[in-house]
Design a protein around this motif. Structure first.
Motif, mmCIF file in Angstrom:
data_model
loop_
_atom_site.group_PDB
_atom_site.id
_atom_site.type_symbol
_atom_site.label_atom_id
_atom_site.label_comp_id
_atom_site.label_asym_id
_atom_site.label_seq_id
_atom_site.Cartn_x
_atom_site.Cartn_y
_atom_site.Cartn_z
ATOM 1 N N ILE A 93 0.925 -1.303 -0.025
ATOM 2 C CA ILE A 93 -0.072 0.157 -0.037
ATOM 3 C C ILE A 93 0.989 1.405 -0.059
ATOM 4 O O ILE A 93 1.654 1.381 0.841
ATOM 5 N N VAL A 94 0.727 1.948 -1.048
ATOM 6 C CA VAL A 94 1.253 3.465 -1.082
ATOM 7 C C VAL A 94 0.552 4.460 -0.468
ATOM 8 O O VAL A 94 -0.758 4.546 -1.002
ATOM 9 N N LEU A 95 1.053 4.953 0.654
ATOM 10 C CA LEU A 95 0.256 5.752 1.792
ATOM 11 C C LEU A 95 0.927 7.163 1.621
ATOM 12 O O LEU A 95 2.002 7.618 1.653
ATOM 13 N N ASP A 96 -0.356 8.228 1.742
ATOM 14 C CA ASP A 96 0.035 9.486 1.883
ATOM 15 C C ASP A 96 -1.073 10.356 2.906
ATOM 16 O O ASP A 96 -2.103 9.938 2.680
ATOM 17 N N THR A 97 -0.608 11.202 3.416
ATOM 18 C CA THR A 97 -1.327 12.164 4.354
ATOM 19 C C THR A 97 -1.315 13.616 4.049
ATOM 20 O O THR A 97 -0.214 14.013 3.528
ATOM 21 N N GLU A 98 -2.187 14.394 4.246
ATOM 22 C CA GLU A 98 -2.063 15.923 4.374
ATOM 23 C C GLU A 98 -2.612 16.208 5.935
ATOM 24 O O GLU A 98 -3.377 15.485 6.371
ATOM 25 N N THR A 99 -1.979 17.386 6.419
ATOM 26 C CA THR A 99 -2.063 17.731 7.797
ATOM 27 C C THR A 99 -2.172 19.294 7.851
ATOM 28 O O THR A 99 -1.928 19.843 7.074
ATOM 29 N N THR A 100 -2.642 19.471 8.859
ATOM 30 C CA THR A 100 -3.053 20.879 9.200
ATOM 31 C C THR A 100 -1.488 21.745 9.720
ATOM 32 O O THR A 100 -1.763 22.896 9.673
ATOM 33 N N SER A 158 -5.911 25.007 9.776
ATOM 34 C CA SER A 158 -4.769 24.675 9.175
ATOM 35 C C SER A 158 -3.820 25.767 9.447
ATOM 36 O O SER A 158 -4.214 26.806 9.323
ATOM 37 N N HIS A 159 -2.267 25.461 9.680
ATOM 38 C CA HIS A 159 -1.382 26.589 9.469
ATOM 39 C C HIS A 159 -1.433 27.208 8.235
ATOM 40 O O HIS A 159 -1.680 26.572 7.050
ATOM 41 N N PRO A 160 -1.482 28.555 8.082
ATOM 42 C CA PRO A 160 -1.535 29.311 6.776
ATOM 43 C C PRO A 160 -0.560 28.809 5.653
ATOM 44 O O PRO A 160 -0.960 28.610 4.483
ATOM 45 N N ASP A 161 0.804 28.273 6.070
ATOM 46 C CA ASP A 161 1.631 27.564 5.079
ATOM 47 C C ASP A 161 1.183 26.567 4.746
ATOM 48 O O ASP A 161 1.451 26.099 3.544
ATOM 49 N N ALA A 162 0.406 25.577 5.570
ATOM 50 C CA ALA A 162 0.066 24.297 5.307
ATOM 51 C C ALA A 162 -1.266 24.406 4.281
ATOM 52 O O ALA A 162 -1.272 23.727 3.180
ATOM 53 N N LEU A 163 -1.939 25.398 4.559
ATOM 54 C CA LEU A 163 -3.212 25.487 3.550
ATOM 55 C C LEU A 163 -2.708 25.956 2.313
ATOM 56 O O LEU A 163 -3.488 25.638 1.200
#
Length: 239
Positions: free
Chosen positions: A5-12, A50-55
């Motif tokens: 399984i190739v996995l990825d996440t996005e975070t705040t 979310s942090h502005p940079d993450a957004l």
């Protein structure tokens, strides 16, 4: 192991210890180094901004995420999808730290305790390409993988791209044996004893022997007598 399984996440943000949360998680399935079309994907309500940079990176606003499930609601489905598979992640310590933090809130064991193996493609890329940029965009460019549609980071798209990157990174590991599509097809392959087969040995003709001797003489001349192709020549040179 054939299922991956190739996995990825996005975070705040960047730090789960300070309360940053997962807002998107996705995985795509490889079986015998082929994409099967099976995938898992979920957007999550992190109950925080979310942090502005993450957004700027992912573009997932509080408004968009406000009606999405919490991690607790999808944890079982996610863990069932990855169970018994090797997990492939780019910069695995980052994603695993966030997954661990989410699981800890639910009094669940750390992510690596739910799967047999986690492979970090960033570490692999650094070994193959030391001193070069090894983020996902750089690797896509290096391997000729089209990522023109990646204007923002998204977990499902990034997992699909990373699957192609992983296959390119490990191209030299492919077996000479033809991969079969499914476990059922693998089980249907019959084994055969080979000890009753005999190999046909053909001696060279006189013309072939003459041509071979002429070529050896040419090698002797070109190498000033240092050719290793005559019997015993290599042993005498190494003694």
């Amino acid at each position: 192991m054939t299922r991956q399984i190739v996995l990825d996440t996005e975070t705040t943000g960047l730090n789960p210890a300070s309360g940053d949360r997962i807002i998107e998680v996705a995985g795509v399935e490889l079986f015998n180094r082929r994409l099967t079309g099976k995938h898992y994907h979920a957007y999550l309500n992190p109950d925080r901004a979310s942090h502005p940079d993450a957004l700027k990176v992912h573009g997932l606003t509080e408004e968009f995420l406000s009606d999405k499930p919490r991690f607790a609601q999808i944890a079982d489905d996610l863990l069932e999808f990855v169970r018994d598979a090797e997990i492939i992640i780019h910069n695995a310590p980052f994603d695993c730290a966030f997954l661990d933090a989410e699981l800890e809130r639910l009094n669940r064991p750390a992510f690596k305790q739910h799967v047999p193996l986690v492979t970090d493609t960033l570490a692999m890329a650094k070994l193959q390409f030391p001193g070069k940029f090894n983020n996902l965009d750089a690797l896509c460019k290096r391997f000729g993988i089209d990522n023109a549609h990646r204007t923002l980071h998204g977990a499902l798209l990034d997992a699909e791209l990373l699957a192609e990157v992983y296959l390119s990174l490990t191209r030299g590991q492919e077996s000479l044996v033809i991969d079969l599509e499914t476990p059922q097809q693998q089980m249907s392959v019959a084994s055969h004893r080979l000890d009753h087969f005999s190999l046909l040995v053909r001696a060279p003709s006189s013309d072939e022997q003459a041509a071979h001797e002429a070529f050896l003489q040419l090698l002797d001349k070109k190498s000033q007598g240092k050719s290793i192709w005559r019997p015993g020549a290599e042993a005498s040179q190494n003694s």
